[in-house]
Design a protein around this motif. Structure first.
Motif, PDB file in Angstrom:
ATOM      1  N   LYS A  46       4.237 -10.553   9.752  1.00 49.94           N
ATOM      2  CA  LYS A  46       3.057 -10.239   9.183  1.00 49.94           C
ATOM      3  C   LYS A  46       1.848 -10.937  10.332  1.00 49.94           C
ATOM      4  N   LEU A  52       0.115  -7.223   6.225  1.00 53.91           N
ATOM      5  CA  LEU A  52       1.333  -6.298   5.912  1.00 53.91           C
ATOM      6  C   LEU A  52       1.610  -5.437   4.522  1.00 53.91           C
ATOM      7  N   PRO A  87       3.958 -13.361   2.873  1.00 57.09           N
ATOM      8  CA  PRO A  87       3.283 -13.025   3.534  1.00 57.09           C
ATOM      9  C   PRO A  87       3.552 -11.442   3.601  1.00 57.09           C
TER      10      PRO A  87
END
Length: 159
Positions: A46, A52, A87
């Protein structure tokens, strides 16, 4: 329970990210029995960009790759867990043995895999580099894997 995004939705999101000059990071895997190594890896991935996306192997593709005893957790559970990790912005399933088709549709700015993959062997490398992106691998901090966790459970509880 599943928290996955469709490819059509992702393509729309991808166009918006490109228009606003945001970096899209893509990785993929099985992510069965999430452990600290997965979380560390996803956190590092990330940090390489703004968004992501995790390509998640479907149950059918895992059975072909790893055999009938896997996955331990069904794809909807794995997607739910992944999508709720800090993330991870989006999770998308893929049913093929590799994410090549998915990568060619999304064309991420940065494609990452774990350090157990040589950069030259990362599926989708040509697609990403041809479009000006980067392909890299991320070092693992611990020697953890789902297979090791399964082996430990079997060893401890089979007596």
């Amino acid at each position: 329970m599943s928290s996955s995004t469709s490819l059509a939705e992702l393509k729309t999101i991808r166009a918006k990210l490109k228009a606003s000059n945001k970096k899209l990071v893509f990785t993929n895997g099985v992510f069965d029995l999430i452990h600290s190594g997965h979380v560390d890896y996803l956190s590092k991935a990330k940090k390489l960009g703004d968004v992501l996306i995790v390509g998640l192997n479907s149950d059918a593709s895992i059975k072909r790759i790893k055999g009938d005893k896997r996955p331990i957790l069904k794809q909807e559970e794995r997607a739910f867990i992944l999508s709720n990790l800090k993330p991870v912005d989006y999770v998308v399933f893929f049913d093929d043995d590799t994410p090549e088709k998915l990568i060619s549709e999304i064309v991420p700015d940065i494609l990452v895999k774990g350090a157990d993959w040589a950069v030259e062997k990362i599926v989708g490398k040509e697609i990403v580099e041809k479009n000006g992106g980067k392909v890299m691998n991320i070092e693992f901090v611990n020697d953890q894997s789902t297979s090791k966790i399964i082996d430990l459970i079997v060893q401890r509880y089979s007596k």
